[in-house]
Write a protein that holds these residues in place. Structure first.
Motif, PDB file in Angstrom:
ATOM      1  N   THR A 123      63.169 -38.515-137.461  1.00  0.00           N
ATOM      2  CA  THR A 123      64.588 -38.794-137.250  1.00  0.00           C
ATOM      3  C   THR A 123      65.422 -37.542-137.072  1.00  0.00           C
ATOM      4  O   THR A 123      66.619 -37.631-136.784  1.00  0.00           O
ATOM      5  CB  THR A 123      65.150 -39.600-138.437  1.00  0.00           C
ATOM      6  OG1 THR A 123      64.887 -38.880-139.647  1.00  0.00           O
ATOM      7  CG2 THR A 123      64.504 -40.965-138.516  1.00  0.00           C
ATOM      8  N   GLY A 124      64.830 -36.384-137.263  1.00  0.00           N
ATOM      9  CA  GLY A 124      65.552 -35.120-137.129  1.00  0.00           C
ATOM     10  C   GLY A 124      64.575 -34.028-136.793  1.00  0.00           C
ATOM     11  O   GLY A 124      63.475 -34.288-136.291  1.00  0.00           O
ATOM     12  N   PRO A 125      64.915 -32.772-137.063  1.00  0.00           N
ATOM     13  CA  PRO A 125      64.044 -31.661-136.686  1.00  0.00           C
ATOM     14  C   PRO A 125      62.698 -31.676-137.409  1.00  0.00           C
ATOM     15  O   PRO A 125      62.610 -31.977-138.598  1.00  0.00           O
ATOM     16  CB  PRO A 125      64.857 -30.418-137.079  1.00  0.00           C
ATOM     17  CG  PRO A 125      65.883 -30.901-138.045  1.00  0.00           C
ATOM     18  CD  PRO A 125      66.184 -32.305-137.670  1.00  0.00           C
ATOM     19  N   ALA A 126      61.666 -31.356-136.656  1.00  0.00           N
ATOM     20  CA  ALA A 126      60.313 -31.148-137.191  1.00  0.00           C
ATOM     21  C   ALA A 126      59.838 -29.825-136.612  1.00  0.00           C
ATOM     22  O   ALA A 126      59.553 -29.733-135.415  1.00  0.00           O
ATOM     23  CB  ALA A 126      59.386 -32.292-136.785  1.00  0.00           C
ATOM     24  N   PHE A 127      59.783 -28.818-137.449  1.00  0.00           N
ATOM     25  CA  PHE A 127      59.506 -27.461-136.970  1.00  0.00           C
ATOM     26  C   PHE A 127      58.235 -26.908-137.615  1.00  0.00           C
ATOM     27  O   PHE A 127      57.943 -27.182-138.785  1.00  0.00           O
ATOM     28  CB  PHE A 127      60.656 -26.508-137.312  1.00  0.00           C
ATOM     29  CG  PHE A 127      61.983 -26.896-136.738  1.00  0.00           C
ATOM     30  CD1 PHE A 127      62.082 -27.615-135.562  1.00  0.00           C
ATOM     31  CD2 PHE A 127      63.155 -26.527-137.377  1.00  0.00           C
ATOM     32  CE1 PHE A 127      63.311 -27.972-135.025  1.00  0.00           C
ATOM     33  CE2 PHE A 127      64.396 -26.869-136.859  1.00  0.00           C
ATOM     34  CZ  PHE A 127      64.472 -27.591-135.677  1.00  0.00           C
ATOM     35  N   GLY A 128      57.519 -26.064-136.868  1.00  0.00           N
ATOM     36  CA  GLY A 128      56.392 -25.325-137.428  1.00  0.00           C
ATOM     37  C   GLY A 128      55.397 -26.220-138.136  1.00  0.00           C
ATOM     38  O   GLY A 128      54.875 -27.186-137.565  1.00  0.00           O
ATOM     39  N   ALA A 129      55.123 -25.914-139.407  1.00  0.00           N
ATOM     40  CA  ALA A 129      54.190 -26.726-140.183  1.00  0.00           C
ATOM     41  C   ALA A 129      54.694 -28.162-140.313  1.00  0.00           C
ATOM     42  O   ALA A 129      53.901 -29.104-140.406  1.00  0.00           O
ATOM     43  CB  ALA A 129      53.988 -26.103-141.566  1.00  0.00           C
ATOM     44  N   HIS A 143      63.516 -40.681-133.188  1.00  0.00           N
ATOM     45  CA  HIS A 143      64.933 -40.970-133.016  1.00  0.00           C
ATOM     46  C   HIS A 143      65.417 -40.135-131.832  1.00  0.00           C
ATOM     47  O   HIS A 143      64.904 -39.037-131.588  1.00  0.00           O
ATOM     48  CB  HIS A 143      65.669 -40.577-134.298  1.00  0.00           C
ATOM     49  CG  HIS A 143      67.106 -40.968-134.334  1.00  0.00           C
ATOM     50  ND1 HIS A 143      68.073 -40.307-133.605  1.00  0.00           N
ATOM     51  CD2 HIS A 143      67.760 -41.941-135.043  1.00  0.00           C
ATOM     52  CE1 HIS A 143      69.246 -40.851-133.861  1.00  0.00           C
ATOM     53  NE2 HIS A 143      69.088 -41.849-134.706  1.00  0.00           N
ATOM     54  N   ALA A 144      66.395 -40.632-131.094  1.00  0.00           N
ATOM     55  CA  ALA A 144      66.878 -39.907-129.923  1.00  0.00           C
ATOM     56  C   ALA A 144      67.390 -38.511-130.257  1.00  0.00           C
ATOM     57  O   ALA A 144      67.381 -37.615-129.402  1.00  0.00           O
ATOM     58  CB  ALA A 144      67.978 -40.720-129.236  1.00  0.00           C
ATOM     59  N   ASP A 145      67.816 -38.307-131.498  1.00  0.00           N
ATOM     60  CA  ASP A 145      68.329 -36.991-131.906  1.00  0.00           C
ATOM     61  C   ASP A 145      67.255 -36.075-132.484  1.00  0.00           C
ATOM     62  O   ASP A 145      67.556 -34.950-132.893  1.00  0.00           O
ATOM     63  CB  ASP A 145      69.438 -37.157-132.952  1.00  0.00           C
ATOM     64  CG  ASP A 145      70.668 -37.841-132.388  1.00  0.00           C
ATOM     65  OD1 ASP A 145      70.889 -37.737-131.169  1.00  0.00           O
ATOM     66  OD2 ASP A 145      71.406 -38.485-133.158  1.00  0.00           O
ATOM     67  N   ALA A 146      66.018 -36.539-132.540  1.00  0.00           N
ATOM     68  CA  ALA A 146      64.941 -35.744-133.137  1.00  0.00           C
ATOM     69  C   ALA A 146      64.594 -34.555-132.249  1.00  0.00           C
ATOM     70  O   ALA A 146      64.784 -34.578-131.024  1.00  0.00           O
ATOM     71  CB  ALA A 146      63.709 -36.605-133.363  1.00  0.00           C
ATOM     72  N   ARG A 147      64.075 -33.519-132.883  1.00  0.00           N
ATOM     73  CA  ARG A 147      63.609 -32.326-132.178  1.00  0.00           C
ATOM     74  C   ARG A 147      62.289 -31.900-132.802  1.00  0.00           C
ATOM     75  O   ARG A 147      62.062 -32.093-134.000  1.00  0.00           O
ATOM     76  CB  ARG A 147      64.612 -31.171-132.309  1.00  0.00           C
ATOM     77  CG  ARG A 147      66.004 -31.486-131.763  1.00  0.00           C
ATOM     78  CD  ARG A 147      66.008 -31.579-130.238  1.00  0.00           C
ATOM     79  NE  ARG A 147      67.350 -31.783-129.710  1.00  0.00           N
ATOM     80  CZ  ARG A 147      67.897 -32.980-129.526  1.00  0.00           C
ATOM     81  NH1 ARG A 147      67.224 -34.074-129.848  1.00  0.00           N
ATOM     82  NH2 ARG A 147      69.106 -33.091-129.012  1.00  0.00           N
ATOM     83  N   ILE A 148      61.431 -31.297-131.992  1.00  0.00           N
ATOM     84  CA  ILE A 148      60.157 -30.810-132.524  1.00  0.00           C
ATOM     85  C   ILE A 148      59.809 -29.494-131.850  1.00  0.00           C
ATOM     86  O   ILE A 148      60.061 -29.310-130.653  1.00  0.00           O
ATOM     87  CB  ILE A 148      59.023 -31.852-132.327  1.00  0.00           C
ATOM     88  CG1 ILE A 148      57.764 -31.459-133.116  1.00  0.00           C
ATOM     89  CG2 ILE A 148      58.705 -32.076-130.842  1.00  0.00           C
ATOM     90  CD1 ILE A 148      56.732 -32.579-133.222  1.00  0.00           C
ATOM     91  N   GLY A 149      59.276 -28.560-132.634  1.00  0.00           N
ATOM     92  CA  GLY A 149      58.924 -27.267-132.079  1.00  0.00           C
ATOM     93  C   GLY A 149      57.877 -26.561-132.910  1.00  0.00           C
ATOM     94  O   GLY A 149      57.776 -26.783-134.118  1.00  0.00           O
ATOM     95  N   PHE A 150      57.111 -25.725-132.249  1.00  0.00           N
ATOM     96  CA  PHE A 150      56.024 -24.979-132.886  1.00  0.00           C
ATOM     97  C   PHE A 150      56.346 -23.483-132.788  1.00  0.00           C
ATOM     98  O   PHE A 150      55.532 -22.679-132.335  1.00  0.00           O
ATOM     99  CB  PHE A 150      54.699 -25.336-132.218  1.00  0.00           C
ATOM    100  CG  PHE A 150      54.410 -26.817-132.248  1.00  0.00           C
ATOM    101  CD1 PHE A 150      53.690 -27.375-133.284  1.00  0.00           C
ATOM    102  CD2 PHE A 150      54.927 -27.652-131.260  1.00  0.00           C
ATOM    103  CE1 PHE A 150      53.465 -28.743-133.340  1.00  0.00           C
ATOM    104  CE2 PHE A 150      54.702 -29.029-131.306  1.00  0.00           C
ATOM    105  CZ  PHE A 150      53.977 -29.577-132.340  1.00  0.00           C
ATOM    106  N   GLY A 151      57.552 -23.139-133.236  1.00  0.00           N
ATOM    107  CA  GLY A 151      58.082 -21.800-133.046  1.00  0.00           C
ATOM    108  C   GLY A 151      57.710 -20.807-134.125  1.00  0.00           C
ATOM    109  O   GLY A 151      58.583 -20.096-134.647  1.00  0.00           O
ATOM    110  N   PHE A 152      56.449 -20.727-134.459  1.00  0.00           N
ATOM    111  CA  PHE A 152      55.999 -19.727-135.436  1.00  0.00           C
ATOM    112  C   PHE A 152      56.372 -18.320-134.978  1.00  0.00           C
ATOM    113  O   PHE A 152      56.659 -17.449-135.793  1.00  0.00           O
ATOM    114  CB  PHE A 152      54.488 -19.835-135.640  1.00  0.00           C
ATOM    115  CG  PHE A 152      54.040 -21.115-136.294  1.00  0.00           C
ATOM    116  CD1 PHE A 152      53.903 -21.195-137.677  1.00  0.00           C
ATOM    117  CD2 PHE A 152      53.748 -22.242-135.537  1.00  0.00           C
ATOM    118  CE1 PHE A 152      53.487 -22.364-138.290  1.00  0.00           C
ATOM    119  CE2 PHE A 152      53.335 -23.421-136.142  1.00  0.00           C
ATOM    120  CZ  PHE A 152      53.210 -23.482-137.513  1.00  0.00           C
TER     121      PHE A 152
END
Length: 277
Positions: A123-129, A143-152
């Motif tokens: 439902t929101g940001p999911a970053f890295g681990a 969720h439409a506002d969710a974000r995901i990134g693997f920005g180690f």
């Protein structure tokens, strides 16, 4: 562990940063990350709580496990505050490596290896681990506002907690490399386009649509679905070996009540009512 030992009400699994609940009727279990002030970062305590929650469910008749973050974040990933504290304390390098393996890595691996069908509600940001924890689930609902990134790379680190295994399986080697090298933060639609998200739902329909899909999974023939999950996750070296593995597994599923119910429902032209047995 007997089924009635699993909590049907809130259980904090030894920490107030992870909540485990289980509905006795639907047999849907929910593991909720409850440290919103730190955007559900995977601290040692939170990661251990996730592992404890999944351990509590092992061997039960749970039909689906849902992982979600409380409030506006899924998980911000590694505990940056703890990283700073370790650096200030001049913590030995072995301790930092141990944290990756025993805490965040173990948490991600435990979800990936869960015997049950698993769903991540992002439902929101999911970053890295935290992104790895999300993609360790079988199905990802955004969720439409969710974000995901693997920005180690953004904190000067190489990937960890399973990125090098999980991400290429979803998006392919070259796309995984680009996402890691650039640290690109993906919005929900881009995650859907790349095959990371299964579905993206807008704010008005997210809960309704997500729960409908979760209930559909949970209402299925549980033994067959768990068996299918093991087969999908198996590293079969060839099509022939995959077929042999499937045939061996199918032999056990033939004896289930759900298979008998499925056959009867097909013959009688009605919807099957699976009991998960």
């Amino acid at each position: 562990m007997a089924t009635d030992e699993i909590p049907d009400e809130t259980d904090h699994t030894g920490t107030d940063r992870v909540e485990l609940t289980r509905d006795p009727e639907s047999r849907i279990a929910r593991v909720t990350l409850t440290d919103p002030d730190r955007r559900n970062a995977l601290s040692t305590e939170l990661a251990s709580g996730v592992v404890a929650a999944l351990d509590r469910l092992e061997g039960t008749d749970t039909r689906c496990v849902v992982v979600a973050g409380e409030e506006s974040a899924f998980s911000a990933g590694g505990d940056v505050e703890a990283m700073v504290e370790r650096a200030d304390a001049d913590e030995p390098l072995d301790d930092a490596v141990r944290h990756v393996i025993q805490d965040t890595g173990r948490c991600v691996r435990r979800l990936y290896e869960s015997e049950f069908p698993t769903v991540a509600k992002v439902t929101g940001p999911a970053f890295g681990a935290g992104a790895n924890l999300a993609i360790a689930a079988d199905v990802l609902l955004f969720h439409a506002d969710a974000r995901i990134g693997f920005g180690f790379r953004n904190v000067g680190l190489a990937v960890d907690s399973g990125t090098s295994f999980l991400l290429p399986r979803l998006v392919g080697d070259n796309v995984a490399a680009e996402l890691v090298y650039t640290g690109e933060l993906l919005d929900a639609d881009r995650a859907l386009e790349l095959g990371i998200a299964n579905h993206v739902f807008d704010a008005e329909t997210f809960e309704r649509e997500a729960e409908a899909l979760i209930e559909e999974i949970a209402s299925g023939p549980s033994v067959a679905l768990r068996t299918s999950k093991r087969l999908l996750r198996a590293d079969s070296p060839s099509l022939g070996q995959a077929i042999r593995n499937e045939a061996s597994a199918q032999a056990a599923v033939f004896d289930t009540q759900d298979h008998a119910e499925g056959v009867s429902a097909f013959v009688e032209k009605r919807e099957p009512e699976f009991e998960g047995r």
